[in-house]
Design a protein around this motif. Structure first.
Motif, mmCIF file in Angstrom:
data_model
loop_
_atom_site.group_PDB
_atom_site.id
_atom_site.type_symbol
_atom_site.label_atom_id
_atom_site.label_comp_id
_atom_site.label_asym_id
_atom_site.label_seq_id
_atom_site.Cartn_x
_atom_site.Cartn_y
_atom_site.Cartn_z
ATOM 1 N N GLY A 12 0.818 -1.206 0.000
ATOM 2 C CA GLY A 12 0.000 0.000 0.000
ATOM 3 C C GLY A 12 0.848 1.250 0.000
ATOM 4 N N ALA A 13 0.381 2.282 0.712
ATOM 5 C CA ALA A 13 1.048 3.579 0.703
ATOM 6 C C ALA A 13 2.469 3.497 1.236
ATOM 7 N N GLU A 14 2.752 2.525 2.089
ATOM 8 C CA GLU A 14 4.100 2.399 2.650
ATOM 9 C C GLU A 14 5.139 2.062 1.598
ATOM 10 N N ASP A 15 4.714 1.689 0.420
ATOM 11 C CA ASP A 15 5.659 1.327 -0.637
ATOM 12 C C ASP A 15 5.931 2.454 -1.627
ATOM 13 N N LEU A 16 5.293 3.599 -1.444
ATOM 14 C CA LEU A 16 5.520 4.699 -2.372
ATOM 15 C C LEU A 16 6.974 5.171 -2.350
ATOM 16 N N ASP A 17 7.586 5.191 -1.170
ATOM 17 C CA ASP A 17 9.000 5.601 -1.092
ATOM 18 C C ASP A 17 9.890 4.643 -1.873
ATOM 19 N N ARG A 18 9.603 3.356 -1.799
ATOM 20 C CA ARG A 18 10.382 2.375 -2.565
ATOM 21 C C ARG A 18 10.246 2.637 -4.066
ATOM 22 N N LEU A 19 9.013 2.858 -4.503
ATOM 23 C CA LEU A 19 8.780 3.078 -5.922
ATOM 24 C C LEU A 19 9.438 4.374 -6.399
ATOM 25 N N ALA A 20 9.386 5.412 -5.569
ATOM 26 C CA ALA A 20 10.039 6.673 -5.935
ATOM 27 C C ALA A 20 11.545 6.490 -6.030
ATOM 28 N N ALA A 21 12.113 5.694 -5.133
ATOM 29 C CA ALA A 21 13.555 5.445 -5.160
ATOM 30 C C ALA A 21 13.949 4.673 -6.417
ATOM 31 N N VAL A 22 13.121 3.698 -6.805
ATOM 32 C CA VAL A 22 13.398 2.941 -8.028
ATOM 33 C C VAL A 22 13.302 3.853 -9.247
ATOM 34 N N ARG A 23 12.255 4.657 -9.302
ATOM 35 C CA ARG A 23 12.092 5.551 -10.441
ATOM 36 C C ARG A 23 13.257 6.540 -10.553
ATOM 37 N N ALA A 24 13.860 6.898 -9.435
ATOM 38 C CA ALA A 24 14.969 7.855 -9.455
ATOM 39 C C ALA A 24 16.241 7.270 -10.059
ATOM 40 N N VAL A 25 16.336 5.923 -10.138
ATOM 41 C CA VAL A 25 17.579 5.305 -10.627
ATOM 42 C C VAL A 25 17.395 4.547 -11.931
ATOM 43 N N THR A 26 16.175 4.487 -12.457
ATOM 44 C CA THR A 26 15.980 3.773 -13.724
ATOM 45 C C THR A 26 14.848 4.389 -14.516
ATOM 46 N N ASP A 27 15.018 4.368 -15.841
ATOM 47 C CA ASP A 27 13.958 4.801 -16.742
ATOM 48 C C ASP A 27 13.180 3.627 -17.316
ATOM 49 N N LEU A 28 13.535 2.404 -16.914
ATOM 50 C CA LEU A 28 12.825 1.229 -17.412
ATOM 51 C C LEU A 28 11.377 1.231 -16.922
ATOM 52 N N ALA A 66 -4.032 -7.199 -2.514
ATOM 53 C CA ALA A 66 -3.975 -6.569 -1.192
ATOM 54 C C ALA A 66 -4.765 -5.269 -1.091
ATOM 55 N N TRP A 67 -5.216 -4.689 -2.179
ATOM 56 C CA TRP A 67 -5.874 -3.389 -2.135
ATOM 57 C C TRP A 67 -7.387 -3.519 -1.999
ATOM 58 N N ASP A 68 -7.981 -2.422 -1.518
ATOM 59 C CA ASP A 68 -9.411 -2.201 -1.680
ATOM 60 C C ASP A 68 -9.565 -0.964 -2.561
ATOM 61 N N LEU A 69 -10.781 -0.581 -2.870
ATOM 62 C CA LEU A 69 -10.995 0.534 -3.788
ATOM 63 C C LEU A 69 -10.449 1.844 -3.229
ATOM 64 N N ARG A 70 -10.621 2.062 -1.930
ATOM 65 C CA ARG A 70 -10.137 3.309 -1.338
ATOM 66 C C ARG A 70 -8.615 3.409 -1.470
ATOM 67 N N THR A 71 -7.917 2.313 -1.227
ATOM 68 C CA THR A 71 -6.463 2.319 -1.383
ATOM 69 C C THR A 71 -6.089 2.685 -2.808
ATOM 70 N N ALA A 72 -6.767 2.084 -3.767
ATOM 71 C CA ALA A 72 -6.476 2.377 -5.175
ATOM 72 C C ALA A 72 -6.737 3.838 -5.505
ATOM 73 N N GLN A 73 -7.836 4.373 -5.003
ATOM 74 C CA GLN A 73 -8.162 5.772 -5.262
ATOM 75 C C GLN A 73 -7.094 6.704 -4.699
ATOM 76 N N GLU A 74 -6.624 6.379 -3.500
ATOM 77 C CA GLU A 74 -5.641 7.249 -2.852
ATOM 78 C C GLU A 74 -4.257 7.151 -3.497
ATOM 79 N N LEU A 75 -3.902 5.970 -3.975
ATOM 80 C CA LEU A 75 -2.558 5.758 -4.498
ATOM 81 C C LEU A 75 -2.402 6.125 -5.970
ATOM 82 N N THR A 76 -3.483 6.049 -6.725
ATOM 83 C CA THR A 76 -3.358 6.184 -8.174
ATOM 84 C C THR A 76 -2.699 7.487 -8.627
#
Length: 368
Positions: free
Chosen positions: A164-180, A189-199
């Protein structure tokens, strides 16, 4: 006289695959897994096949091995003189998915070995897969994730397991080092509210797609997510296993993830992929934790997929089979007769001799 009357032999056992590290998703954590290994001997030629239990649907390796030992000979028939008819019987059998996958793989291996050429060559499949493969990274800290990205093989995309939201930092770190391209997989693991908030944040990070965000039976949630503006493309994994479930996915997702371990081998999975295309769905060819033998079985279907996610060979410690290569992010198939791979250590999977098929007991136990 008895040997002259025997036209085909079948042996089956289990094979343990050990991972380099513990792999974690939102549903599972493991450092090894067991698959089924089948050897089919006909006319002095041995074909080997691997079958992965459909663990997401409750299958165990014990059930898979037992089904092959009890019913495999009857399903295959007396010989392999008409492989297409044999493969149809395997695909139509109502046995465990992993058992069908193993038998189907062994027949495909036998076809190539009996002709003395790679099976992919006989089927007109290109040796190099048409699309780059992804590489899967399990749950972990930001530092662990970045280390895995830095040490990853030269693939064409990353798939990151998330919660969920706790993984946004991981994804941002990956995006910072690769353009793939970066894909994510919450494994239901998600429900609709999680998807709405994260999208919105995920779109800002240029996440390519999301696999199976919601539980497989949350049909209404999938429909509601499709109504969101600027949503992520959705691919169904656990929710799609056969032709009927793919047809039902047409109004819920943009694509489907296909695996031999869900559909039961090359012949059955081809039917699923063709149904997906007819339904207007994109197709990702993927795998579970499997050896290069099973991955070479799946590779026969690569031309039918828009995306490739064949990567478990990179996760294994002491792989029992070798033969796959990597060129500019694309998997290159082996050139040995049959499925193109050769055993790296016959003792790693119960002592099967690929030239004779001897060494695994039909009751599923290890060789003496």
């Amino acid at each position: 006289m008895r040997d002259k009357l025997i036209r085909m032999e079948l042996d089956v056992g289990r094979m343990t695959l050990r991972l380099l590290t513990v792999f974690r998703s939102s549903q599972h954590s493991y450092d090894s897994t067991d698959t089924c290994l089948v050897a089919v001997v006909h006319d002095g030629v041995t074909g080997l096949g691997e079958g992965t239990p459909a663990w997401a649907h409750g299958e165990t390796v014990e059930q898979v091995v037992a089904a092959v030992a009890e019913h495999g000979r009857d399903v295959l028939g007396p010989d392999l003189s008409d492989p297409d008819r044999v493969l149809d019987r395997v695909a139509d059998w109502d046995g465990p998915v992993g058992a069908r996958m193993a038998l189907d793989g062994a027949v495909h291996d036998w076809v190539g070995r009996s002709a003395g050429v790679p099976t992919w060559q006989l089927y007109g499949v290109p040796r190099t897969m048409p699309e780059p493969t992804g590489y899967t990274i399990g749950l972990g800290s930001v530092a662990q994730t970045l280390e895995l990205v830095a040490n990853a093989p030269a693939v064409g995309a990353f798939k990151i397991k998330v919660r969920g939201a706790e993984d946004l930092d991981r994804l941002a770190a990956v995006r910072a080092v690769t353009d793939l391209p970066v894909r994510i997989d919450p494994n239901e693991a998600w429900d609709l509210r999680t998807a709405q908030e994260l999208t919105p944040a995920l779109r800002a990070l240029d996440i390519q797609l999301v696999e199976q965000p919601f539980p497989r039976d949350a049909v209404e949630v999938y429909r509601r997510y499709r109504e969101l503006p600027d949503r992520l493309p959705v691919f169904l994994d656990e929710g799609c296993t056969d032709v009927d479930s793919v047809r039902a996915a047409a109004g819920l997702a943009d694509g489907v993830v296909v695996k031999l371990a869900k559909s039961g081998g090359v012949r059955a999975t081809r039917r699923v992929m063709e149904a997906a295309r007819q339904a207007g769905l994109s197709v990702m060819l993927s795998c579970n934790c499997e050896s290069e033998l099973a991955l070479s079985q799946a590779a026969l279907l690569a031309p039918l997929a828009e995306r490739i996610d064949i990567d478990s060979q990179f996760l294994l410690r002491d792989p029992p089979f070798r033969g796959l290569g990597l060129d500019q992010g694309r998997i290159v198939l082996g050139d040995a007769p049959g499925l193109g791979v050769l055993p790296s250590d016959q003792h790693a999977f119960g002592g099967v001799d690929p030239s004779t098929g001897v060494g695994v007991r039909s009751d599923g136990g290890p060789a003496d």
